[in-house]
Design a protein around this motif. Structure first.
Motif, PDB file in Angstrom:
ATOM      1  N   ASN A 147       0.821  -1.220   0.000  1.00 35.10           N
ATOM      2  CA  ASN A 147       0.000   0.000   0.000  1.00 35.10           C
ATOM      3  C   ASN A 147       0.849   1.262   0.000  1.00 35.10           C
ATOM      4  O   ASN A 147       0.345   2.351  -0.272  1.00 35.10           O
ATOM      5  CB  ASN A 147      -0.934   0.021   1.214  1.00 35.10           C
ATOM      6  CG  ASN A 147      -2.201  -0.781   0.984  1.00 35.10           C
ATOM      7  OD1 ASN A 147      -2.628  -0.981  -0.152  1.00 35.10           O
ATOM      8  ND2 ASN A 147      -2.802  -1.258   2.058  1.00 35.10           N
ATOM      9  N   LEU A 148       2.143   1.130   0.308  1.00 36.43           N
ATOM     10  CA  LEU A 148       3.036   2.281   0.271  1.00 36.43           C
ATOM     11  C   LEU A 148       3.330   2.658  -1.179  1.00 36.43           C
ATOM     12  O   LEU A 148       3.529   1.788  -2.023  1.00 36.43           O
ATOM     13  CB  LEU A 148       4.357   1.963   0.983  1.00 36.43           C
ATOM     14  CG  LEU A 148       4.276   1.642   2.480  1.00 36.43           C
ATOM     15  CD1 LEU A 148       5.664   1.280   3.004  1.00 36.43           C
ATOM     16  CD2 LEU A 148       3.698   2.807   3.258  1.00 36.43           C
ATOM     17  N   PRO A 149       3.396   3.948  -1.487  1.00 33.53           N
ATOM     18  CA  PRO A 149       3.722   4.349  -2.868  1.00 33.53           C
ATOM     19  C   PRO A 149       5.143   4.004  -3.275  1.00 33.53           C
ATOM     20  O   PRO A 149       5.468   4.026  -4.459  1.00 33.53           O
ATOM     21  CB  PRO A 149       3.502   5.878  -2.844  1.00 33.53           C
ATOM     22  CG  PRO A 149       3.617   6.263  -1.417  1.00 33.53           C
ATOM     23  CD  PRO A 149       3.118   5.104  -0.620  1.00 33.53           C
ATOM     24  N   SER A 150       6.001   3.665  -2.307  1.00 35.13           N
ATOM     25  CA  SER A 150       7.401   3.366  -2.600  1.00 35.13           C
ATOM     26  C   SER A 150       7.667   1.883  -2.822  1.00 35.13           C
ATOM     27  O   SER A 150       8.804   1.495  -3.092  1.00 35.13           O
ATOM     28  CB  SER A 150       8.282   3.876  -1.448  1.00 35.13           C
ATOM     29  OG  SER A 150       7.788   3.435  -0.193  1.00 35.13           O
ATOM     30  N   ILE A 151       6.642   1.029  -2.697  1.00 34.69           N
ATOM     31  CA  ILE A 151       6.803  -0.414  -2.900  1.00 34.69           C
ATOM     32  C   ILE A 151       5.678  -0.915  -3.795  1.00 34.69           C
ATOM     33  O   ILE A 151       4.514  -0.596  -3.566  1.00 34.69           O
ATOM     34  CB  ILE A 151       6.783  -1.175  -1.552  1.00 34.69           C
ATOM     35  CG1 ILE A 151       7.990  -0.790  -0.694  1.00 34.69           C
ATOM     36  CG2 ILE A 151       6.776  -2.687  -1.777  1.00 34.69           C
ATOM     37  CD1 ILE A 151       8.005  -1.433   0.686  1.00 34.69           C
ATOM     38  N   ASN A 152       6.018  -1.732  -4.786  1.00 36.83           N
ATOM     39  CA  ASN A 152       4.995  -2.287  -5.676  1.00 36.83           C
ATOM     40  C   ASN A 152       4.653  -3.741  -5.336  1.00 36.83           C
ATOM     41  O   ASN A 152       3.511  -4.071  -5.075  1.00 36.83           O
ATOM     42  CB  ASN A 152       5.440  -2.179  -7.130  1.00 36.83           C
ATOM     43  CG  ASN A 152       5.430  -0.745  -7.627  1.00 36.83           C
ATOM     44  OD1 ASN A 152       4.772   0.117  -7.055  1.00 36.83           O
ATOM     45  ND2 ASN A 152       6.172  -0.472  -8.686  1.00 36.83           N
ATOM     46  N   ILE A 153       5.651  -4.635  -5.390  1.00 38.54           N
ATOM     47  CA  ILE A 153       5.379  -6.065  -5.176  1.00 38.54           C
ATOM     48  C   ILE A 153       6.442  -6.648  -4.249  1.00 38.54           C
ATOM     49  O   ILE A 153       7.652  -6.498  -4.506  1.00 38.54           O
ATOM     50  CB  ILE A 153       5.381  -6.847  -6.508  1.00 38.54           C
ATOM     51  CG1 ILE A 153       4.407  -6.227  -7.513  1.00 38.54           C
ATOM     52  CG2 ILE A 153       5.001  -8.310  -6.267  1.00 38.54           C
ATOM     53  CD1 ILE A 153       4.501  -6.829  -8.901  1.00 38.54           C
ATOM     54  N   VAL A 154       6.006  -7.309  -3.173  1.00 38.15           N
ATOM     55  CA  VAL A 154       6.913  -8.037  -2.291  1.00 38.15           C
ATOM     56  C   VAL A 154       6.359  -9.430  -2.038  1.00 38.15           C
ATOM     57  O   VAL A 154       5.169  -9.686  -2.239  1.00 38.15           O
ATOM     58  CB  VAL A 154       7.115  -7.317  -0.935  1.00 38.15           C
ATOM     59  CG1 VAL A 154       7.856  -6.008  -1.114  1.00 38.15           C
ATOM     60  CG2 VAL A 154       5.781  -7.100  -0.230  1.00 38.15           C
ATOM     61  N   ARG A 155       7.237 -10.322  -1.614  1.00 41.37           N
ATOM     62  CA  ARG A 155       6.823 -11.636  -1.121  1.00 41.37           C
ATOM     63  C   ARG A 155       7.198 -11.699   0.353  1.00 41.37           C
ATOM     64  O   ARG A 155       8.312 -11.316   0.734  1.00 41.37           O
ATOM     65  CB  ARG A 155       7.521 -12.751  -1.899  1.00 41.37           C
ATOM     66  CG  ARG A 155       7.141 -14.157  -1.410  1.00 41.37           C
ATOM     67  CD  ARG A 155       7.715 -15.261  -2.297  1.00 41.37           C
ATOM     68  NE  ARG A 155       9.148 -15.197  -2.394  1.00 41.37           N
ATOM     69  CZ  ARG A 155       9.816 -15.056  -3.530  1.00 41.37           C
ATOM     70  NH1 ARG A 155       9.164 -14.961  -4.677  1.00 41.37           N
ATOM     71  NH2 ARG A 155      11.146 -15.000  -3.552  1.00 41.37           N
ATOM     72  N   VAL A 156       6.278 -12.162   1.207  1.00 43.64           N
ATOM     73  CA  VAL A 156       6.502 -12.175   2.654  1.00 43.64           C
ATOM     74  C   VAL A 156       6.253 -13.578   3.191  1.00 43.64           C
ATOM     75  O   VAL A 156       5.267 -14.225   2.826  1.00 43.64           O
ATOM     76  CB  VAL A 156       5.572 -11.165   3.368  1.00 43.64           C
ATOM     77  CG1 VAL A 156       5.836 -11.170   4.872  1.00 43.64           C
ATOM     78  CG2 VAL A 156       5.763  -9.754   2.808  1.00 43.64           C
ATOM     79  N   HIS A 157       7.138 -14.056   4.052  1.00 41.73           N
ATOM     80  CA  HIS A 157       6.874 -15.299   4.767  1.00 41.73           C
ATOM     81  C   HIS A 157       7.374 -15.157   6.208  1.00 41.73           C
ATOM     82  O   HIS A 157       8.212 -14.298   6.510  1.00 41.73           O
ATOM     83  CB  HIS A 157       7.506 -16.512   4.077  1.00 41.73           C
ATOM     84  CG  HIS A 157       9.007 -16.517   4.083  1.00 41.73           C
ATOM     85  ND1 HIS A 157       9.755 -15.963   3.066  1.00 41.73           N
ATOM     86  CD2 HIS A 157       9.906 -17.011   4.973  1.00 41.73           C
ATOM     87  CE1 HIS A 157      11.039 -16.116   3.315  1.00 41.73           C
ATOM     88  NE2 HIS A 157      11.168 -16.742   4.474  1.00 41.73           N
ATOM     89  N   GLU A 158       6.838 -15.996   7.088  1.00 44.49           N
ATOM     90  CA  GLU A 158       7.172 -15.913   8.504  1.00 44.49           C
ATOM     91  C   GLU A 158       8.538 -16.525   8.784  1.00 44.49           C
ATOM     92  O   GLU A 158       8.942 -17.511   8.167  1.00 44.49           O
ATOM     93  CB  GLU A 158       6.108 -16.637   9.337  1.00 44.49           C
ATOM     94  CG  GLU A 158       4.848 -15.813   9.553  1.00 44.49           C
ATOM     95  CD  GLU A 158       3.947 -16.410  10.613  1.00 44.49           C
ATOM     96  OE1 GLU A 158       3.964 -15.891  11.755  1.00 44.49           O
ATOM     97  OE2 GLU A 158       3.244 -17.376  10.297  1.00 44.49           O
ATOM     98  N   ILE A 159       9.245 -15.900   9.737  1.00 43.84           N
ATOM     99  CA  ILE A 159      10.483 -16.447  10.272  1.00 43.84           C
ATOM    100  C   ILE A 159      10.361 -16.390  11.795  1.00 43.84           C
ATOM    101  O   ILE A 159       9.363 -15.894  12.334  1.00 43.84           O
ATOM    102  CB  ILE A 159      11.719 -15.647   9.804  1.00 43.84           C
ATOM    103  CG1 ILE A 159      11.569 -14.176  10.198  1.00 43.84           C
ATOM    104  CG2 ILE A 159      11.907 -15.776   8.303  1.00 43.84           C
ATOM    105  CD1 ILE A 159      12.799 -13.337   9.902  1.00 43.84           C
TER     106      ILE A 159
END
Length: 574
Positions: free
Chosen positions: A309-321
């Motif tokens: 949702n930030l204008p400075s980021i388009n696509i990320v992948r997130v997983h738990e650690i």
């Protein structure tokens, strides 16, 4: 609200000040009461100094937080900076002010070729009119002018509207409601029912697969020619691709595998100390933009949406650690700055930090064709000789820049052999160490009107035939032939004119997947109309160079005449 940064000590209370005419006055001392975040300023008529407020006048309020930061005297209070002042007018309650413009949510998606959903979120108005907000109404207008409304509760600041048409534009505005009535309309937000290109309809990062990596078409001492493929319609994000950006990386050579991406994308970890025993919320900032509050029990999807949702980021992948989350940046190239999380709203003086797990390889943008969708072949110049380079491409659509492709194979900027200096030797060129001659055929078509004169091509007497290639570019001609089963081919195009003045093109086709003589391409003469072939006649396909599997020795030489003794090789899998 509780500050996002507490200075390293738990917030122990707040002070509220009123400002008028440049003078400030403390109206609430909340030291020792950290949970009190609301206060009503009242006036009475028991003396001149008790009449703080007057009806109809505007006053500004500001607040600051208190903690106990002295390491010697633990009872000593330390004061934070004042908040930005907020103006309020003393008056009878009324309908609220209009809310700010809504915002497009990152979970906006095309879910099938015929269906999309749009996510919208918003903030409360700065003035509730003196009466608590009881709800909101989100209005949506489609391209036909039909307006629908979606009433929600006062605790709801997010809504997802589904069953929409991919690629269409929808207009949204918001109204806040209290006991006195509705606010005015917020500013209108227009949202395209689409998402960033490169993702499949299920959200999988399809464009990062190796099959879409750019290819190297030519290498010289100080330049490299890079080419890439168009996106299939199912991964364009529901909107036409408007162009591409090309990123360049200096890469180690020859320590690159052809079956893997040789370039690292940035990976950062968000880690909370003793996460399982901590409550509260945190925020994350990146390149000047900050997320709303994120709960410590957020899922990877929650973190992904908050960041995207930030204008400075388009696509990320997130997983738990363990004690946090790993964030892989899929659309931002290069070595990125660390995200900046805040710990001020976490319980027990807990801390959240960002750490770089994998450093993104440094990148530079060498071509920005965001508004040129037809160009997919770029020559990158001014390179350092004998240096390894790799390239990634990012598609762009109306939503923005999309998923980065896998990197090209690492290529060294090195002068190759010169055709004028290279020599061949051997027993009448019939025996040698290796080699074959690739078949080359020339297709000629001269036409006054491609609407009536059609160049329809087939291969090896199959029933498959191309579309009308009368005015095709070299890329379009190449794509059409591959679909006919020719394997890998390379096509160049040049203008051609007959003595009669009839003009058109010649396409030289090099068959790269065949060894030896190749069957001739066939033109459907029943559909050529008034179109003519070579020299204005009826011969549309000629064999320019016959393919042979005979062997001979070639000694490559550079422009200086010196033999080229080194070759660019790669470490193969297995």
């Amino acid at each position: 609200r509780k500050p996002t940064v507490n200075g390293g000590g738990e917030v122990s209370g707040y002070e509220l000040y009123i400002e008028e005419g440049g003078n400030s006055m403390l109206v609430y001392d909340g030291a020792g009461r950290p949970d009190a975040t609301e206060f009503t300023v009242r006036t009475n008529n028991i003396g001149q100094h008790s009449q703080i407020l007057e009806t109809g006048r505007q006053y500004s309020f500001k607040v600051r937080a208190i903690n106990n930061c002295d390491t010697v005297d633990f009872s000593k209070s330390c004061f934070g900076e004042f908040s930005r002042g907020q103006a309020f007018t003393v008056r009878e309650p009324r309908p609220p002010f209009p809310p700010p413009m809504p915002t497009r949510g990152a979970s906006t998606r095309v879910t099938s070729p015929t269906e999309a959903s749009i996510a919208v979120f918003w903030s409360p108005p700065v003035d509730n009119g003196g009466s608590p907000i009881t709800g909101y109404i989100l209005y949506m207008r489609d391209k036909d002018g039909t307006t629908t409304n979606h009433p929600v509760s006062d605790e709801t600041t997010f809504l997802e509207v589904d069953s929409l048409n991919p690629g269409e534009l929808y207009n949204f505005h918001l109204v806040a409601v209290n006991a006195l009535g509705k606010s005015g309309n917020s500013p209108v937000l227009s949202i395209l029912a689409a998402h960033h290109p490169g993702l499949s309809l299920s959200g999988y990062p399809e464009f990062s697969n190796l099959e879409y990596r750019p290819t190297i078409k030519d290498v010289q001492q100080d330049r490299v020619s890079v080419k890439w493929s168009p996106l299939p319609s199912e991964i364009t994000g529901g909107s036409h691709v408007t162009g591409f950006k090309l990123y360049m990386y200096e890469a180690n050579y020859p320590l690159a595998r052809v079956d893997a991406d040789p370039i690292n994308q940035e990976v950062q970890h968000l880690v909370i100390s003793s996460k399982e025993s901590v409550s509260g919320t945190f925020t994350v900032s990146f390149l000047g933009s900050e997320t709303p509050d994120i709960p410590v029990d957020a899922t990877p999807i929650d973190i992904k949406i908050a960041l995207e949702n930030l204008p400075s980021i388009n696509i990320v992948r997130v997983h738990e650690i363990t004690d946090g989350w790993a964030v892989t940046f899929l659309s931002e190239a290069g070595d990125l700055p660390l995200m900046e999380p805040t710990s001020g709203r976490l319980s027990g003086n807990a801390k959240i930090v960002a750490r770089e797990s994998i450093k993104g390889d440094a990148a530079s943008i060498v071509y920005d064709g965001s508004q040129n969708p037809g160009r997919r072949h770029v020559e990158v110049v001014d390179l350092t000789p004998n240096t390894g380079y790799a390239f990634k491409v990012a598609p762009v659509n109306a939503v923005g820049e999309g998923l980065l492709s896998a990197a090209s194979i690492v290529t060294v900027a090195r002068a190759g052999a010169s055709s004028t200096e290279t020599t061949a030797s051997g027993g009448a060129l019939t025996k040698g160490i290796a080699g074959s001659i690739q078949e080359e055929q020339i297709v000629t078509f001269l036409s006054g009107s491609c609407a009536t004169d059609m160049l329809i091509v087939s291969f090896q007497a199959t029933t498959n035939a191309s579309g009308n290639l009368c005015n095709a570019t070299s890329d379009e001609f190449e794509f059409a032939l591959r679909s006919l089963g020719t394997g890998d081919v390379h096509v160049t195009r040049q203008a051609a004119v007959a003595s009669s003045g009839l003009a058109g093109y010649e396409w030289k086709v090099t068959f790269q997947s065949f060894t030896g003589d190749v069957p001739s391409l066939t033109v459907d003469k029943s559909r050529v109309g008034n179109g003519r072939g070579a020299k204005g006649g009826s011969e549309y396909v000629t064999e320019f160079l016959k393919g042979h599997a005979n062997e001979f020795t070639i000694e490559p030489k550079s422009h200086s005449g010196k033999p080229v003794t080194s070759a660019s090789t790669f470490v193969e899998a297995g």
